[in-house]
Structure formats: C-alpha cells, structure tokens
Design a protein around this motif. Structure first.
Motif, mmCIF file in Angstrom:
data_model
loop_
_atom_site.group_PDB
_atom_site.id
_atom_site.type_symbol
_atom_site.label_atom_id
_atom_site.label_comp_id
_atom_site.label_asym_id
_atom_site.label_seq_id
_atom_site.Cartn_x
_atom_site.Cartn_y
_atom_site.Cartn_z
ATOM 1 N N ALA A 499 83.422 14.106 -6.715
ATOM 2 C CA ALA A 499 82.878 15.022 -7.732
ATOM 3 C C ALA A 499 83.792 16.232 -7.939
ATOM 4 O O ALA A 499 83.653 16.961 -8.915
ATOM 5 C CB ALA A 499 81.486 15.482 -7.325
ATOM 6 N N LEU A 511 79.131 12.109 -10.152
ATOM 7 C CA LEU A 511 77.877 12.861 -10.349
ATOM 8 C C LEU A 511 76.732 11.934 -10.785
ATOM 9 O O LEU A 511 75.600 12.080 -10.321
ATOM 10 C CB LEU A 511 78.087 13.973 -11.387
ATOM 11 C CG LEU A 511 78.991 15.137 -10.932
ATOM 12 C CD1 LEU A 511 79.343 16.036 -12.107
ATOM 13 C CD2 LEU A 511 78.331 15.956 -9.815
ATOM 14 N N LEU A 538 78.234 21.782 -6.212
ATOM 15 C CA LEU A 538 77.577 21.852 -7.525
ATOM 16 C C LEU A 538 77.548 23.292 -8.040
ATOM 17 O O LEU A 538 77.744 23.555 -9.227
ATOM 18 C CB LEU A 538 76.149 21.289 -7.439
ATOM 19 C CG LEU A 538 76.073 19.780 -7.188
ATOM 20 C CD1 LEU A 538 74.629 19.346 -6.953
ATOM 21 C CD2 LEU A 538 76.676 18.992 -8.342
ATOM 22 N N SER A 547 84.942 23.804 -16.126
ATOM 23 C CA SER A 547 84.247 22.507 -15.997
ATOM 24 C C SER A 547 83.856 21.979 -17.377
ATOM 25 O O SER A 547 83.337 22.724 -18.212
ATOM 26 C CB SER A 547 82.979 22.658 -15.150
ATOM 27 O OG SER A 547 83.315 22.959 -13.825
ATOM 28 N N LYS A 552 78.987 19.889 -16.304
ATOM 29 C CA LYS A 552 77.917 20.889 -16.157
ATOM 30 C C LYS A 552 76.541 20.203 -16.316
ATOM 31 O O LYS A 552 75.617 20.426 -15.532
ATOM 32 C CB LYS A 552 78.077 22.006 -17.194
ATOM 33 C CG LYS A 552 79.279 22.934 -16.909
ATOM 34 C CD LYS A 552 79.152 24.195 -17.728
ATOM 35 C CE LYS A 552 80.108 25.298 -17.494
ATOM 36 N NZ LYS A 552 81.102 25.359 -16.539
ATOM 37 N N SER A 555 75.745 17.963 -13.352
ATOM 38 C CA SER A 555 75.513 18.777 -12.141
ATOM 39 C C SER A 555 74.079 19.316 -12.138
ATOM 40 O O SER A 555 73.413 19.365 -11.096
ATOM 41 C CB SER A 555 76.502 19.943 -12.074
ATOM 42 O OG SER A 555 77.814 19.438 -11.959
#
Length: 607
Positions: A499, A511, A538, A547, A552, A555
């Motif tokens: 990840a 993820l 995370l 990111s 996002k 996560s």
C-alpha cells in the motif's frame, strides 16, 4: 641492410634538392626492405628521422608522391608507427593529395590515411582536423557508378579508409552520417555487388554505422533492405552470410526497416536456412540456425511486420513458426515460443491462436522442460502463455485447458526470470475468474512461495509481481478461505507494505485487497494488521497531498472497515483521523469528498 641505411642517409640529403632519379632509387630501396621485413624496416625509418622529410615530398607536382604515400601506408601497418606519422606532420599534406586527379596517388594516399587511422585516436583526430573525411565521401559519390577495375579498387580503399576512421567512434560515425555517406554506400552495394572486396568493405562500413540510432532513420530512406536480401540470397559461404547478418540485426531494430526486410523476402531466406541447418551438428550450421531464428523473432517485434506475417493466422510463415515448437532443437523451441509471444500482441491474434490449439503446444513444450529444463525456453513459453491470457474470452478456455496446473510445476524454479513470468501468467489467468482465484488462493504451497518471493529484495520484478498476485487472489476470489490461507502464511504484512508502493496501481490493488480482508475476516487478520502498522500508513496516505484520489478514497473505505476491530479502532481514535478526513470533504474529486463525509460520520459515531 647497408643499402637501406645508405638510402635513408641519401634521402635526408637529396630531399632538399629533390633530384628525382636518385630519390626514386632510394624510395624503391625502402619499399623493397619493407616488403622483406616491414617491422624492422619501419623501426629504422622512424629512428632515421626520415618521416619528417616525407612531409616535404608529398606534393602533387612530384613524380615520387605515389611511392612516398605507399611507403607511409606500409609503415603505418605497424601500430607503433601511427603516432610518429601524425607527429611528423604527414596528415595535412596527405589530405591535400586527396584533391589530385592521379589514380595511383589517390590509391596510395587512401591506404596511408586508412592505415594511420586504424585504432589510432590521434590519427583520426588529425584526419578529422584536416577535413579528410569530407573529400573521401565526395570521391565515393563521384566514383560510385564507375565499374572499371581501377575505380573499384579506389572505391574499396576509400571505403576501408572511412571504416578505419570511424570505427567504434560515435562522434565520427555521426559526422559521416551527416555528410550523407549512407545513401552513397547503399548505392555502391547495389552497383558493385559482383565485386567481393568492395561488397565486403560496404558491409563492414554498414555494420559500423548501423548501431547508431540516427543511421537507422537514414537507412530507412534507402533500398538497403532490398540490396541486403538480394546479396544474402547469393551467398554460399558461412562467413559471408555472417557478415550480412551482422548488418541485418542492428538495422532490423528499426520498425520501418523490419517491414522493408519482410517485403524484400528476408523471411523466406531465414526459413530456408532453418530448414537446412536444423538437423546439422556442424558448428557453422548451429550458429546460422541461431542467427536466422533470432532474426526472425526480431522481425516479429514490429507491429506492422508481425501482422503482415500473421495473415489472420493463415500465413505460411506463422504455420512454419508453429512447427518449431515441438522441434528437438532448443534454439528452435525458444524462437518458436518467442515468436508466438510476439504474435500474441493484440486481442484478435490471441483469440485466434487459443481457438486453434496453440495452448496445448506450449504446455507440451513446458512439460519437456520441467526437470532441469532450459531456462530460456521456460521463460519464452511462459511469456507466450501470459500474453495469450490477456483477452477476457481466453482466460476460462486456458484455465479449463489446465494452464494454471502446467505453470505451477515451475514454482520450484530458482530462476528470477522464470519466477517473474510464472507470476504474471497466473495473475493474467485469474483476472475476474473467481473460481480459479479461489482454487489457487487456497493452494498453501503457492501462497507460501508468494510470501517468500515478496521478500526477494534483489529482484524487484519478482517481488512486485508476487505482491500483485497475492492481492489479486483476494480481490478476484473474495473468499474467506483464501484470506485465511494468506493470513496463516504471513502474507498480510506484504499487502500492507504494498500500500506504500511508488506505483499507484499497486497501492490501489493492495488497499482493495485489505478492505476485503477487513470486511470478510477482520478478526483473523487483526493482529497482523496491527503489527504491520496499517492504521499509521493510512493516516500518512490521507494526509499526503500527493496521494492520488483513488488512494484517498480506498484508504477511507478501509478505515471504516477497520473500526469494527477494538484494538484497531483504538489506534484510529488515537491518531486524529477526524481532522484529516474532514479536510477531504472539500476535495475537488466528488467521490473522495462524498466518502470523506461518510467516513467522518462513521468516525464520529464510533468515538
């Protein structure tokens, strides 16, 4: 020897008043001595200081000029004499002589310059500085169409001179290319193909220039493909064929030239060579078989040339290449498998090949190489299977043909290239194939090997593919049993590390797999997720502006799933996630913003 010493003394004296007759006698004496013992005579010439005298004798008016240039050409055959020739100032007058009309002077001057340039950095620099290459290229152009023996001899010497001048020197090769030497040499080859010495010189010059990228573009504008194939068809001797091969290989790296070579009939020549040499154990034949089949594979790397030869799967070339796979020659098995991998570069070709039974041929080939097999053949056959597995309609067909089982036999392999292709093939096969993904995901031996390869720090490719396959087994099976197998084998920590990969696609795959683990088997995986510090990772991914939106989003989905576990929920609460998530409510990506609102509500309820 006495005569030589006399001649050298005399030369130093007479050169000033240059009485032609006595000069001639001295020069003849030197040439005779050089013919008997070149090295020893050259040493004496160097010690006598006569080289400096030669500079003044190299005039277009003098009747001795050709002999002086001949002597320089002879002494420069010795490596130790090349720099002294440059230091004696012989290059500028020699280059000046290239402008004269006398053929004998031109011939000997070309030889002298060519020999001085041979493997000599100083020699080449001096010729470059004096502008010699330009004049020689102009000569080649103007003499190109003349086929009388004297002109052909001169052309051969000039080609040789340019070759020595530019050999293994990118800067000087580029200079010649910019002077437009390539079209001239190609024309030469066409006109003088009956002259063995000149043809050979052209080929070596091509071999010299063809490595440069800029040359390939120029070659593509000539009819080099046609000329080389024509010449190739005439050759009987192995060495001559080898010379042409050495030019063809670098040229065939260019896609335009690949197509030209196919259209000029090179493939038929190559297939004929394969047929003639396949059962031979003679060294030359084995070498020819390898070169021809390798070149065949190279031609198939171009999209247009490959499609032309595939001919909808009906092409005779495609059929012949198929027949290589069951051959007993490792070289042909390898070339056959690589050729199939190259044909399998678009969905249409892949579907046709799978429907016509190519998979069984490749599996039979792999079977022959399981125990102490040939690694390059294993790698090539797996490459072909991986490519064939890309179209969606092929996956189920290949799985029911037993490809997964055939591939799993190579799990024991310790060779990274084989491991890499094996992993890629399995990953392609299980894409959106739930049943197959579940079956493989419950295979403890496979999962344990994947976990082991996830730590192959020395082989980034194998490490990356192992991680991706672990994730794919979970994503495509959505199976509790698979997740349990992966947890028991110690795979969770690798998915968490994945990840944080620098590749967004890998981060995302990790993820999604982790979210499925959290949704389906959170209690089983709880301890491993905690030890791998997933929550902290995370937090970092959500806080990092760099990111990607999908990272996002996934996560936050994962966070919502993790708070079903008490220890993980505590960790989430201790890390001020609410603050990070509430900021994302105003994210420019709508999906991210919506997920942030949902996540914020979940976190608020749980706290």
């Amino acid at each position: 020897a006495d005569n030589l010493s006399e001649a050298l003394k005399k030369l130093k004296i007479t050169s000033t008043d240059s009485a032609a007759d006595s000069l001639e006698g001295c020069l003849d004496c030197l040439l005779q001595a050089l013919a008997q013992n070149n090295m020893e005579t050259s040493e004496k010439i160097q010690k006598s200081g006569v080289l400096q005298v030669f500079a003044s004798l190299l005039t277009p008016q003098s009747s001795c000029t050709a002999k002086v240039a001949n002597i320089i050409a002879e002494v420069a055959r010795n490596e130790f004499m090349r720099n002294p020739c440059v230091d004696a100032g012989l290059i500028p007058p020699l280059v000046q002589l290239l402008n004269c009309k006398d053929q004998e002077v031109l011939l000997q001057t070309g030889r002298a310059l060519g020999n001085i340039c041979y493997d000599s950095h100083e020699g080449r620099n001096a010729v470059d500085h004096a502008g010699g290459a330009h004049i020689v290229v102009d000569h080649l152009r103007s003499l190109c169409s003349k086929t009388d023996p004297a002109s052909e001899k001169l052309l051969t010497v000039f080609c040789g001179m340019l070759m020595n001048y530019s050999n293994e020197n990118d800067t000087l090769q580029s200079q010649l290319i910019n002077m437009g030497v390539i079209p001239t040499l190609v024309k030469l080859l066409g006109i003088h193909c009956q002259n063995a010495a000149l043809t050979e010189m052209c080929l070596v010059a091509f071999g010299n220039l063809a490595e440069l990228e800029s040359s390939k573009e120029q070659f593509a504008y000539t009819n080099i493909a046609e000329e080389l194939v024509k010449l190739f068809k005439k050759q009987i001797e192995h060495d001559k064929k080898e010379m042409i091969f050495e030019v063809l290989a670098p040229l065939a790296e260019n896609d335009v030239i690949k197509l030209q070579l196919v259209e000029a009939g090179l493939v038929e020549c190559l297939l004929e060579i394969v047929q003639k040499t396949v059962d031979s154990d003679k060294e030359d034949d084995i070498a020819e078989l390898k070169t021809a089949s390798d070149l065949m594979v190279l031609l198939l790397l171009g999209d247009e040339s490959m499609q032309k030869l595939f001919e909808g799967g009906k092409g005779s070339v495609f059929q012949r290449v198929l027949s290589w796979i069951p051959s007993n020659s490792h070289q042909l098995q390898l070339a056959g498998a690589l050729a199939i991998a190259n044909f399998a570069r678009n969905d249409g070709n892949c579907i046709h090949m799978v429907d016509n039974g190519i998979v069984q041929k490749l599996m039979d080939l792999l079977d022959r190489h399981v125990e102490d097999g040939n690694v390059t053949v294993q790698h090539a056959a797996l490459s072909a299977l991986r490519n064939l597995a890309i179209p969606v309609v092929n996956k189920a067909k290949m799985l029911s043909a037993g490809v997964a089982e055939a591939v799993l036999k190579f799990l024991r392999s310790e060779m990274p290239p084989v491991q890499f292709k094996l992993l890629g093939t399995l990953r392609m096969l299980i894409d959106a194939q739930a049943e197959a993904a579940e079956q493989l995901g419950k295979n403890v031996k496979l999962v344990e090997r994947l976990v082991e390869w996830c730590e192959a720090k020395d082989h980034a490719g194998v490490m990356g593919e192992s991680n991706r396959l672990l994730s794919a087994l979970i994503r495509h099976s959505k199976s509790k049993d698979v997740i349990r197998t992966i947890v028991q084998s110690g795979g969770i920590k690798h998915l968490v590390t994945m990840a944080t990969s620098e590749h967004v696609i890998m981060q995302n795959e990790a993820l999604v797999a982790l979210a499925l683990i959290a949704a389906l088997e959170l209690v089983t995986a709880e301890k491993d997720l905690e030890n791998a510090q997933l929550v902290r990772i995370l937090h970092r991914l959500l806080s990092d502006d760099r990111s990607a939106p999908e990272i996002k989003y996934n996560s936050m989905v994962l966070i919502c799933a993790l708070i079903g576990s008490e220890p993980l929920q505590k960790e989430v609460q201790s890390m001020a996630f609410l603050e990070v998530v509430s900021k994302l409510r105003s994210h420019e990506n709508k999906t991210v913003a919506q997920q942030a609102s949902l996540t914020e509500q979940r976190l608020a309820v749980e706290s």
